[in-house]
Scaffold this active site. Sequence first.
Site, PDB file in Angstrom:
ATOM      1  N   ASP A  67       0.849  -1.201   0.000  1.00  0.00           N
ATOM      2  CA  ASP A  67       0.000   0.000   0.000  1.00  0.00           C
ATOM      3  C   ASP A  67       0.884   1.249   0.000  1.00  0.00           C
ATOM      4  O   ASP A  67       0.996   1.940   1.000  1.00  0.00           O
ATOM      5  CB  ASP A  67      -0.907  -0.047   1.237  1.00  0.00           C
ATOM      6  CG  ASP A  67      -1.974   1.044   1.235  1.00  0.00           C
ATOM      7  OD1 ASP A  67      -2.175   1.694   0.189  1.00  0.00           O
ATOM      8  OD2 ASP A  67      -2.595   1.242   2.291  1.00  0.00           O
ATOM      9  N   LEU A  68       1.506   1.513  -1.152  1.00  0.00           N
ATOM     10  CA  LEU A  68       2.462   2.631  -1.228  1.00  0.00           C
ATOM     11  C   LEU A  68       1.869   3.868  -1.894  1.00  0.00           C
ATOM     12  O   LEU A  68       2.529   4.890  -2.004  1.00  0.00           O
ATOM     13  CB  LEU A  68       3.732   2.184  -1.972  1.00  0.00           C
ATOM     14  CG  LEU A  68       4.507   1.042  -1.310  1.00  0.00           C
ATOM     15  CD1 LEU A  68       5.802   0.757  -2.076  1.00  0.00           C
ATOM     16  CD2 LEU A  68       4.823   1.346   0.142  1.00  0.00           C
ATOM     17  N   LYS A  69       0.658   3.787  -2.359  1.00  0.00           N
ATOM     18  CA  LYS A  69      -0.056   4.951  -2.919  1.00  0.00           C
ATOM     19  C   LYS A  69       0.837   5.782  -3.848  1.00  0.00           C
ATOM     20  O   LYS A  69       1.070   6.965  -3.639  1.00  0.00           O
ATOM     21  CB  LYS A  69      -0.631   5.811  -1.788  1.00  0.00           C
ATOM     22  CG  LYS A  69      -1.653   5.061  -0.951  1.00  0.00           C
ATOM     23  CD  LYS A  69      -2.306   5.959   0.095  1.00  0.00           C
ATOM     24  CE  LYS A  69      -3.407   5.235   0.843  1.00  0.00           C
ATOM     25  NZ  LYS A  69      -2.948   4.185   1.765  1.00  0.00           N
ATOM     26  N   ILE A  73       5.346  10.954 -12.006  1.00  0.00           N
ATOM     27  CA  ILE A  73       5.270  11.012 -13.468  1.00  0.00           C
ATOM     28  C   ILE A  73       5.172   9.577 -14.005  1.00  0.00           C
ATOM     29  O   ILE A  73       5.580   8.624 -13.328  1.00  0.00           O
ATOM     30  CB  ILE A  73       6.481  11.745 -14.079  1.00  0.00           C
ATOM     31  CG1 ILE A  73       7.793  11.058 -13.702  1.00  0.00           C
ATOM     32  CG2 ILE A  73       6.484  13.212 -13.664  1.00  0.00           C
ATOM     33  CD1 ILE A  73       8.998  11.600 -14.469  1.00  0.00           C
ATOM     34  N   PRO A  74       4.619   9.410 -15.212  1.00  0.00           N
ATOM     35  CA  PRO A  74       4.368   8.049 -15.711  1.00  0.00           C
ATOM     36  C   PRO A  74       5.583   7.128 -15.676  1.00  0.00           C
ATOM     37  O   PRO A  74       5.482   5.971 -15.246  1.00  0.00           O
ATOM     38  CB  PRO A  74       3.883   8.292 -17.143  1.00  0.00           C
ATOM     39  CG  PRO A  74       3.251   9.653 -17.100  1.00  0.00           C
ATOM     40  CD  PRO A  74       4.075  10.448 -16.120  1.00  0.00           C
ATOM     41  N   ASN A  75       6.733   7.618 -16.092  1.00  0.00           N
ATOM     42  CA  ASN A  75       7.920   6.773 -16.160  1.00  0.00           C
ATOM     43  C   ASN A  75       8.312   6.252 -14.773  1.00  0.00           C
ATOM     44  O   ASN A  75       8.644   5.074 -14.598  1.00  0.00           O
ATOM     45  CB  ASN A  75       9.070   7.581 -16.792  1.00  0.00           C
ATOM     46  CG  ASN A  75      10.305   6.746 -17.030  1.00  0.00           C
ATOM     47  OD1 ASN A  75      10.236   5.706 -17.672  1.00  0.00           O
ATOM     48  ND2 ASN A  75      11.427   7.181 -16.471  1.00  0.00           N
ATOM     49  N   THR A  76       8.244   7.141 -13.785  1.00  0.00           N
ATOM     50  CA  THR A  76       8.625   6.753 -12.417  1.00  0.00           C
ATOM     51  C   THR A  76       7.589   5.811 -11.819  1.00  0.00           C
ATOM     52  O   THR A  76       7.927   4.828 -11.144  1.00  0.00           O
ATOM     53  CB  THR A  76       8.781   8.015 -11.541  1.00  0.00           C
ATOM     54  OG1 THR A  76       9.732   8.873 -12.177  1.00  0.00           O
ATOM     55  CG2 THR A  76       9.260   7.676 -10.148  1.00  0.00           C
ATOM     56  N   ARG A 193     -15.050  -3.396  11.021  1.00  0.00           N
ATOM     57  CA  ARG A 193     -15.070  -3.657  12.469  1.00  0.00           C
ATOM     58  C   ARG A 193     -16.043  -4.788  12.779  1.00  0.00           C
ATOM     59  O   ARG A 193     -17.104  -4.888  12.158  1.00  0.00           O
ATOM     60  CB  ARG A 193     -15.524  -2.396  13.242  1.00  0.00           C
ATOM     61  CG  ARG A 193     -14.533  -1.245  13.185  1.00  0.00           C
ATOM     62  CD  ARG A 193     -13.224  -1.610  13.883  1.00  0.00           C
ATOM     63  NE  ARG A 193     -12.247  -0.517  13.853  1.00  0.00           N
ATOM     64  CZ  ARG A 193     -11.351  -0.319  12.879  1.00  0.00           C
ATOM     65  NH1 ARG A 193     -11.325  -1.119  11.821  1.00  0.00           N
ATOM     66  NH2 ARG A 193     -10.494   0.680  12.966  1.00  0.00           N
ATOM     67  N   GLN A 202     -11.478   5.601  12.716  1.00  0.00           N
ATOM     68  CA  GLN A 202     -12.229   5.506  11.458  1.00  0.00           C
ATOM     69  C   GLN A 202     -13.578   6.211  11.606  1.00  0.00           C
ATOM     70  O   GLN A 202     -14.270   6.041  12.592  1.00  0.00           O
ATOM     71  CB  GLN A 202     -12.451   4.038  11.076  1.00  0.00           C
ATOM     72  CG  GLN A 202     -11.174   3.266  10.777  1.00  0.00           C
ATOM     73  CD  GLN A 202     -10.609   3.552   9.392  1.00  0.00           C
ATOM     74  OE1 GLN A 202     -10.968   4.539   8.741  1.00  0.00           O
ATOM     75  NE2 GLN A 202      -9.694   2.708   8.952  1.00  0.00           N
ATOM     76  N   GLY A 222      -7.228  -4.037  10.004  1.00  0.00           N
ATOM     77  CA  GLY A 222      -6.041  -3.849  10.835  1.00  0.00           C
ATOM     78  C   GLY A 222      -6.317  -4.209  12.274  1.00  0.00           C
ATOM     79  O   GLY A 222      -6.322  -5.382  12.661  1.00  0.00           O
TER      80      GLY A 222
HETATM   81  O1  C5P Z   1      -6.831  -0.674  11.911  1.00  0.00           O
HETATM   82  P1  C5P Z   1      -7.772  -0.444  10.740  1.00  0.00           P
HETATM   83  O2  C5P Z   1      -8.616  -1.658  10.413  1.00  0.00           O
HETATM   84  O3  C5P Z   1      -8.552   0.831  10.879  1.00  0.00           O
HETATM   85  O4  C5P Z   1      -6.761  -0.255   9.520  1.00  0.00           O
HETATM   86  C1  C5P Z   1      -7.236   0.020   8.224  1.00  0.00           C
HETATM   87  C2  C5P Z   1      -6.111  -0.039   7.244  1.00  0.00           C
HETATM   88  O5  C5P Z   1      -6.616   0.376   5.982  1.00  0.00           O
HETATM   89  C3  C5P Z   1      -4.939   0.875   7.567  1.00  0.00           C
HETATM   90  O6  C5P Z   1      -3.751   0.227   7.115  1.00  0.00           O
HETATM   91  C4  C5P Z   1      -5.216   2.109   6.770  1.00  0.00           C
HETATM   92  O7  C5P Z   1      -4.045   2.766   6.378  1.00  0.00           O
HETATM   93  C5  C5P Z   1      -5.919   1.530   5.535  1.00  0.00           C
HETATM   94  N1  C5P Z   1      -6.799   2.478   4.842  1.00  0.00           N
HETATM   95  C6  C5P Z   1      -7.896   3.077   5.450  1.00  0.00           C
HETATM   96  N2  C5P Z   1      -8.680   3.958   4.754  1.00  0.00           N
HETATM   97  C7  C5P Z   1      -8.403   4.236   3.487  1.00  0.00           C
HETATM   98  C8  C5P Z   1      -7.312   3.636   2.860  1.00  0.00           C
HETATM   99  C9  C5P Z   1      -6.535   2.752   3.571  1.00  0.00           C
HETATM  100  O8  C5P Z   1      -8.163   2.816   6.624  1.00  0.00           O
HETATM  101  N3  C5P Z   1      -9.189   5.053   2.819  1.00  0.00           N
END
Ligand code: C5P
Length: 246
Positions: A67-69, A73-76, A193, A202, A222
């Site tokens: 999950d590096l988002k 630029i396109p090439n990178t 949850r 959240q 998480g």
């Molecule tokens: O602990 P929890 O279940 O809230 O973690 C949710 C995971 O999902 C985290 O790694 C968080 O960075 C990721 N995430 C999020 N909401 C987003 C995108 C990613 O909670 N819109």
Amino acid sequence: MSGGEEGAVKPPEVIVALDFPAADAALAMASRLPEGTWVKVGLELFTSAGPAVVERLVGRGHPVFLDLKVHDIPNTAAGAVRSAARLGARLLTLHASGGRAMLEAAAGAAGTSKGAGSGGRLRLLAVTVLTSLDDAALAEVMGRGAGTEEAVGRLAALASGSGIDGAVASVAECRAVKAVCGADFLVATPGIRLAGGDAHDQKRVAAPGEARAAGADYLVVGRAITAADDPGAALRRVMEEAGATG
Ligand code: C5P
């Protein structure tokens, strides 16, 4: 929520978010999960532990969501996709707001990637509007105009039209994204949850069964798992509620 369709939809995969500051804690948590459990490595862990932690997780048989988002630029961006594929990651996020050229370059790189692990090519998931942004915050960034709901649909359509495999979306957005992009467009939903569980930071949370009913392909979970006394048991509960056991 419309009812009655729950039995027809494919059970989602549950992905455990390893939001830890260092490799030791992440690997210790992974070792408490069954073999083959999907795990997510995000910016915190990747920045501290680097590609080595991904290689170790892949080596232990965990499919890895990186999950590096990516937003560049396109090439990178295409280069980052190739590197992620070589590491053996199975899913990688990138920002849809990087634009069509970036998305197409990334999709092209993923489409030709072989991957290092077993289980197929790297798939790309677009981040549309971060769920931490409300209408006012989005307007501050983009100027006045569309609200978040409209922006999520537009960016998801841009991503799918550019060859991206899916998107990250809340359970509340999942149906709308599938309606715009098609049922095969993958959706990963965070904010999951268990009943009676702590929402933490959240804003909008949903139960695993609601995510499944909305058509989610992946549930990103998480703290409901990693902060539980017995993470393996918590994962089983999430999977049961999502109909993903077996
Ligand atoms: O602990 P929890 O279940 O809230 O973690 C949710 C995971 O999902 C985290 O790694 C968080 O960075 C990721 N995430 C999020 N909401 C987003 C995108 C990613 O909670 N819109």
